[in-house]
Scaffold this motif. Structure first.
Motif, PDB file in Angstrom:
ATOM      1  N   ALA A   1       0.837  -1.202   0.000  1.00 50.57           N
ATOM      2  CA  ALA A   1       0.000   0.000   0.000  1.00 50.57           C
ATOM      3  C   ALA A   1       0.870   1.249   0.000  1.00 50.57           C
ATOM      4  CB  ALA A   1      -0.904   0.008   1.226  1.00 50.57           C
ATOM      5  N   MET A   2       0.396   2.288  -0.680  1.00 51.75           N
ATOM      6  CA  MET A   2       1.066   3.583  -0.720  1.00 51.75           C
ATOM      7  C   MET A   2       0.004   4.642  -0.448  1.00 51.75           C
ATOM      8  SD  MET A   2       3.958   5.256  -1.349  1.00 51.75           S
ATOM      9  CE  MET A   2       5.041   4.226  -2.284  1.00 51.75           C
ATOM     10  N   THR A   3       0.202   5.468   0.570  1.00 54.47           N
ATOM     11  CA  THR A   3      -0.733   6.543   0.881  1.00 54.47           C
ATOM     12  C   THR A   3      -0.340   7.771   0.073  1.00 54.47           C
ATOM     13  OG1 THR A   3      -1.032   5.691   3.123  1.00 54.47           O
ATOM     14  CG2 THR A   3      -1.693   7.968   2.729  1.00 54.47           C
ATOM     15  N   ILE A   4      -1.312   8.338  -0.648  1.00 50.47           N
ATOM     16  CA  ILE A   4      -1.080   9.493  -1.506  1.00 50.47           C
ATOM     17  C   ILE A   4      -1.822  10.699  -0.919  1.00 50.47           C
ATOM     18  CG2 ILE A   4      -1.278  10.418  -3.849  1.00 50.47           C
ATOM     19  CD1 ILE A   4       0.387   7.838  -3.713  1.00 50.47           C
ATOM     20  N   VAL A   5      -1.103  11.799  -0.716  1.00 51.11           N
ATOM     21  CA  VAL A   5      -1.698  13.054  -0.252  1.00 51.11           C
ATOM     22  C   VAL A   5      -1.506  14.056  -1.380  1.00 51.11           C
ATOM     23  CG1 VAL A   5      -1.697  14.843   1.510  1.00 51.11           C
ATOM     24  CG2 VAL A   5      -1.015  12.519   2.120  1.00 51.11           C
ATOM     25  N   GLU A   6      -2.626  14.574  -1.924  1.00 59.32           N
ATOM     26  CA  GLU A   6      -2.518  15.513  -3.043  1.00 59.32           C
ATOM     27  C   GLU A   6      -3.522  16.646  -2.909  1.00 59.32           C
ATOM     28  OE1 GLU A   6      -2.934  12.995  -6.451  1.00 59.32           O
ATOM     29  OE2 GLU A   6      -4.848  12.221  -5.785  1.00 59.32           O
ATOM     30  N   GLY A   7      -3.356  17.656  -3.751  1.00 55.60           N
ATOM     31  CA  GLY A   7      -4.235  18.819  -3.729  1.00 55.60           C
ATOM     32  C   GLY A   7      -3.556  20.055  -3.172  1.00 55.60           C
ATOM     33  N   PHE A   8      -2.229  20.028  -3.078  1.00 56.83           N
ATOM     34  CA  PHE A   8      -1.479  21.148  -2.521  1.00 56.83           C
ATOM     35  C   PHE A   8      -1.357  22.287  -3.523  1.00 56.83           C
ATOM     36  CE2 PHE A   8       0.226  17.479  -0.204  1.00 56.83           C
ATOM     37  CZ  PHE A   8       0.118  17.931   1.090  1.00 56.83           C
ATOM     38  N   ASP A   9      -1.363  23.519  -3.003  1.00 58.49           N
ATOM     39  CA  ASP A   9      -0.999  24.693  -3.774  1.00 58.49           C
ATOM     40  C   ASP A   9       0.491  24.869  -3.541  1.00 58.49           C
ATOM     41  OD1 ASP A   9      -0.631  27.116  -4.981  1.00 58.49           O
ATOM     42  OD2 ASP A   9      -1.756  28.272  -3.508  1.00 58.49           O
ATOM     43  N   ASP A  10       1.302  24.512  -4.531  1.00 59.57           N
ATOM     44  CA  ASP A  10       2.755  24.457  -4.367  1.00 59.57           C
ATOM     45  C   ASP A  10       3.377  25.743  -3.853  1.00 59.57           C
ATOM     46  OD1 ASP A  10       2.709  21.852  -5.256  1.00 59.57           O
ATOM     47  OD2 ASP A  10       3.172  22.385  -7.323  1.00 59.57           O
ATOM     48  N   SER A  11       2.783  26.874  -4.156  1.00 59.28           N
ATOM     49  CA  SER A  11       3.406  28.142  -3.795  1.00 59.28           C
ATOM     50  C   SER A  11       3.330  28.453  -2.305  1.00 59.28           C
ATOM     51  CB  SER A  11       2.768  29.287  -4.588  1.00 59.28           C
ATOM     52  OG  SER A  11       1.402  29.416  -4.239  1.00 59.28           O
ATOM     53  N   SER A  12       2.377  27.870  -1.590  1.00 54.44           N
ATOM     54  CA  SER A  12       2.213  28.243  -0.185  1.00 54.44           C
ATOM     55  C   SER A  12       2.658  27.170   0.803  1.00 54.44           C
ATOM     56  CB  SER A  12       0.752  28.597   0.086  1.00 54.44           C
ATOM     57  OG  SER A  12      -0.068  27.463  -0.073  1.00 54.44           O
ATOM     58  N   VAL A  13       3.104  26.019   0.305  1.00 57.60           N
ATOM     59  CA  VAL A  13       3.482  24.918   1.196  1.00 57.60           C
ATOM     60  C   VAL A  13       4.840  24.370   0.785  1.00 57.60           C
ATOM     61  CG1 VAL A  13       2.856  22.615   2.008  1.00 57.60           C
ATOM     62  CG2 VAL A  13       1.073  24.280   1.532  1.00 57.60           C
ATOM     63  N   ASP A  14       5.714  24.169   1.761  1.00 50.81           N
ATOM     64  CA  ASP A  14       6.987  23.506   1.517  1.00 50.81           C
ATOM     65  C   ASP A  14       6.736  22.001   1.626  1.00 50.81           C
ATOM     66  OD1 ASP A  14       9.519  22.459   1.442  1.00 50.81           O
ATOM     67  OD2 ASP A  14      10.347  23.781   2.977  1.00 50.81           O
ATOM     68  N   LEU A  15       6.517  21.362   0.480  1.00 52.18           N
ATOM     69  CA  LEU A  15       6.154  19.942   0.475  1.00 52.18           C
ATOM     70  C   LEU A  15       7.244  19.060   1.071  1.00 52.18           C
ATOM     71  CD1 LEU A  15       4.314  19.382  -2.918  1.00 52.18           C
ATOM     72  CD2 LEU A  15       3.358  19.568  -0.632  1.00 52.18           C
ATOM     73  N   SER A  16       8.497  19.379   0.829  1.00 49.15           N
ATOM     74  CA  SER A  16       9.586  18.565   1.379  1.00 49.15           C
ATOM     75  C   SER A  16       9.573  18.601   2.897  1.00 49.15           C
ATOM     76  CB  SER A  16      10.938  19.062   0.869  1.00 49.15           C
ATOM     77  OG  SER A  16      11.016  18.913  -0.521  1.00 49.15           O
ATOM     78  N   ASP A  17       9.363  19.781   3.465  1.00 51.61           N
ATOM     79  CA  ASP A  17       9.323  19.921   4.915  1.00 51.61           C
ATOM     80  C   ASP A  17       8.108  19.190   5.497  1.00 51.61           C
ATOM     81  OD1 ASP A  17      10.188  20.996   7.443  1.00 51.61           O
ATOM     82  OD2 ASP A  17       8.525  22.419   7.299  1.00 51.61           O
ATOM     83  N   LEU A  18       6.941  19.361   4.869  1.00 48.74           N
ATOM     84  CA  LEU A  18       5.730  18.694   5.341  1.00 48.74           C
ATOM     85  C   LEU A  18       5.865  17.171   5.219  1.00 48.74           C
ATOM     86  CD1 LEU A  18       2.887  18.966   6.480  1.00 48.74           C
ATOM     87  CD2 LEU A  18       2.045  19.192   4.132  1.00 48.74           C
ATOM     88  N   ALA A  19       6.443  16.701   4.120  1.00 50.86           N
ATOM     89  CA  ALA A  19       6.647  15.258   3.936  1.00 50.86           C
ATOM     90  C   ALA A  19       7.576  14.720   5.023  1.00 50.86           C
ATOM     91  CB  ALA A  19       7.220  14.968   2.556  1.00 50.86           C
ATOM     92  N   SER A  20       8.619  15.466   5.350  1.00 42.41           N
ATOM     93  CA  SER A  20       9.532  15.041   6.409  1.00 42.41           C
ATOM     94  C   SER A  20       8.824  14.931   7.750  1.00 42.41           C
ATOM     95  CB  SER A  20      10.705  16.015   6.541  1.00 42.41           C
ATOM     96  OG  SER A  20      11.520  15.948   5.406  1.00 42.41           O
TER      97      SER A  20
END
Length: 101
Positions: A42-61
């Motif tokens: 299983a792989m959990t997918i989180v999507e729907g981010f507005d790239d400009s307002s969220v640091d995805l790498s930091d949130l993923a960490s």
């Protein structure tokens, strides 16, 4: 008059409060779902981010650390190893995001 104003300018609140970031997160609607990958994993997918307002790498960490799992950021979405739909949705809600699914 043609100046771009952010919410702190309008509200008269200091930038240090981070109100812009909180409001940006509250306006985003994220979806959390699972996909089956190779060998039935299983792989959990989180999507729907507005790239400009969220640091995805930091949130993923943060998510990987709190869920004690591996994962990555790919194509503007966070992929976490394993089925973490409920816990990931709770953690994202705690961070101020609106979560669907």
């Amino acid at each position: 008059m043609g100046e771009d104003k952010d919410i702190s300018d309008v509200a008269g609140l200091p930038d240090e409060l981070g109100i812009d970031e909180d409001l940006g997160r509250a306006e985003q609607r994220l979806t959390v779902r699972t996909e089956e990958r190779t060998y039935g994993k299983a792989m959990t997918i989180v999507e729907g981010f507005d790239d400009s307002s969220v640091d995805l790498s930091d949130l993923a960490s943060q998510l990987k650390s709190q869920l004690a799992t591996g994962g990555t950021v790919d194509d503007g979405r966070i992929e976490l190893q394993g089925d973490h739909r409920e816990r990931a949705a709770d953690l994202l809600s705690d961070e101020g995001f609106q979560v669907e699914g």
